[in-house]
Design a protein around this motif. Structure first.
Motif, short mmCIF file in Angstrom:
data_model
loop_
_atom_site.label_atom_id
_atom_site.label_comp_id
_atom_site.label_asym_id
_atom_site.label_seq_id
_atom_site.Cartn_x
_atom_site.Cartn_y
_atom_site.Cartn_z
N GLN A 156 7.62 54.99 41.84
CA GLN A 156 7.59 53.95 40.83
C GLN A 156 8.28 54.36 39.52
O GLN A 156 8.23 53.62 38.54
CB GLN A 156 6.13 53.56 40.53
N SER A 157 8.90 55.52 39.51
CA SER A 157 9.54 56.01 38.28
C SER A 157 10.96 55.46 38.17
O SER A 157 11.95 56.16 38.46
CB SER A 157 9.55 57.55 38.26
N ASN A 158 11.06 54.22 37.76
CA ASN A 158 12.37 53.57 37.70
C ASN A 158 13.29 54.14 36.64
O ASN A 158 14.50 53.95 36.69
CB ASN A 158 12.18 52.06 37.46
N HIS A 159 12.72 54.85 35.67
CA HIS A 159 13.54 55.36 34.56
C HIS A 159 14.42 56.55 34.97
O HIS A 159 15.30 56.95 34.20
CB HIS A 159 12.63 55.80 33.41
N ILE A 160 14.20 57.12 36.16
CA ILE A 160 14.97 58.31 36.54
C ILE A 160 16.24 57.95 37.31
O ILE A 160 16.96 58.85 37.74
CB ILE A 160 14.12 59.28 37.37
N GLY A 161 16.52 56.67 37.49
CA GLY A 161 17.74 56.26 38.17
C GLY A 161 17.48 55.65 39.53
O GLY A 161 16.34 55.42 39.93
#
Length: 358
Positions: free
Chosen positions: A69-74
């Protein structure tokens, strides 16, 4: 189009046969690793038994996974296996290739890579209702359940295919399956198909679970050097693992080639030493009532081996145990201890195996 279709399907001149697979989209990282082990042990056996063809496993790209769910990493789609695992280590066990390598290696028609057939696997719901579980491999109508693929105008099937719009399939069959993965051999038909895809590959069961072959396949799934270095830096900074270990032996790779190298600027006397691609063994002594055990843990797989020392704590008795250990895994590259002076040479534990080793 029909001529090209037949030419691709009935090519008897190429020995290569490609196995592709996918699993339930909701499955996580660890289940997908376990599915790989099931297929890897199967393909190793298949290549050993069938010398007419070379069976190659095409690694399905990672992502998107439900738990990521970590969309900020690309972007988290079409991630290569090499981003996580040491591909050369995988290839020491069975022939594998990344998806982009398959697309480059496989014949292309009109700019598209077309797989010969997809088997969409399904569980047998009747087994859960009747409580009677038996092996089953039965082609059924795809209209009797959900289908992940649809037919397009040129009589080919399209679907998600890991986000690749240039991949399709000539044929689709739905298969009710129950049993070990060995039973899928009946669906290969290498004289007709060069490429076969199995969807929902989490359904076939292990046939080697817990065996030596199972652990060899799992051991081949080594993480890549980048991840090992990240782990080393983290444990060096935040965790003092030497409080819990008496000995770390960084041994030669069990495939015979010495791949053990320390990360830069890591002295042998450091509290915890994790090699890149090598095999790290954590060795402890455990007292349980009147018995003493030698506990040996593979630091990568966490697989333990427990030896009963039977009250033998003298140097000679321990030496015999280590002789057997080194006879199996080869001599250490270097050793770190916390129970005395550091060993300055690997020759300190380069000893011959005795006849008592079993």
């Amino acid at each position: 189009m029909e001529t090209k279709k037949c030419t691709s399907r009935q090519s008897h001149f190429a020995k290569k046969r490609y196995i592709l697979y996918d699993v339930n989209p909701l499955e996580g990282f660890n289940l997908r690793r376990d599915v790989y082990v099931r297929i890897a042990t199967f393909l190793k056996r298949l290549n050993a038994e069938d010398k007419q063809y070379q069976w190659i496993l095409v690694l399905p790209p990672w992502g998107p996974l439900y738990h990521w769910q970590s969309n900020h990493i690309g972007s988290q789609i079409q991630l290569k296996w090499g981003m996580f695992f040491d591909i050369e280590s995988l290839r020491k066990y069975i022939p594998v290739m990344e998806m982009h390598e398959f697309i480059s290696d496989y014949p292309v028609n009109n700019g598209k890579t077309t797989i010969d057939i997809i088997y969409q696997l399904r569980n047998d719901k009747n087994m859960y209702e009747t409580g009677i579980f038996k092996e089953k491999n039965m082609i059924v109508s795809c209209s009797n359940g959900p289908v992940s693929y649809k037919i397009i105008h040129d009589q080919q099937y399209t679907g998600f295919f890991w986000g690749y719009s240039n991949i399709s399939s000539y044929d689709l069959q739905c298969l009710i399956f129950h049993g070990t993965i060995l039973n899928l051999k009946n669906n290969f038909n290498p004289n007709l198909y060069r490429s076969i895809m199995f969807d929902h590959m989490e359904i076939p069961l292990h046939y080697t679970y817990g065996s030596t072959e199972y652990w060899e396949a799992r051991r081949s799934m080594r993480y890549n050097s980048i991840l090992y270095n990240i782990a080393y830096n983290f444990t060096s900074k935040y965790i003092n693992l030497m409080e819990h270990m008496d000995l770390i032996c960084d041994l030669k790779n069990n495939q015979g080639k010495n791949l053990s190298q320390k990360p830069p600027q890591t002295p042998v006397t450091h509290g915890f030493d994790l090699t890149v691609n090598g095999i790290a063994f954590i060795v402890n002594f455990l007292d349980h009532f009147t018995e003493t055990y030698l506990v040996i843990i593979d630091a990568h797989t966490k697989w333990p081996k427990v030896l009963n020392l039977k009250k033998i704590m003298e140097a000679y008795g321990l030496l015999e145990k280590f002789k057997c250990l080194l006879a199996r895994y080869d001599s250490p590259i270097h050793v770190v201890t916390d129970g005395g002076p550091q060993l300055s040479s690997a020759s300190s534990l380069s000893i011959e195996a005795s006849s008592s080793c079993v």
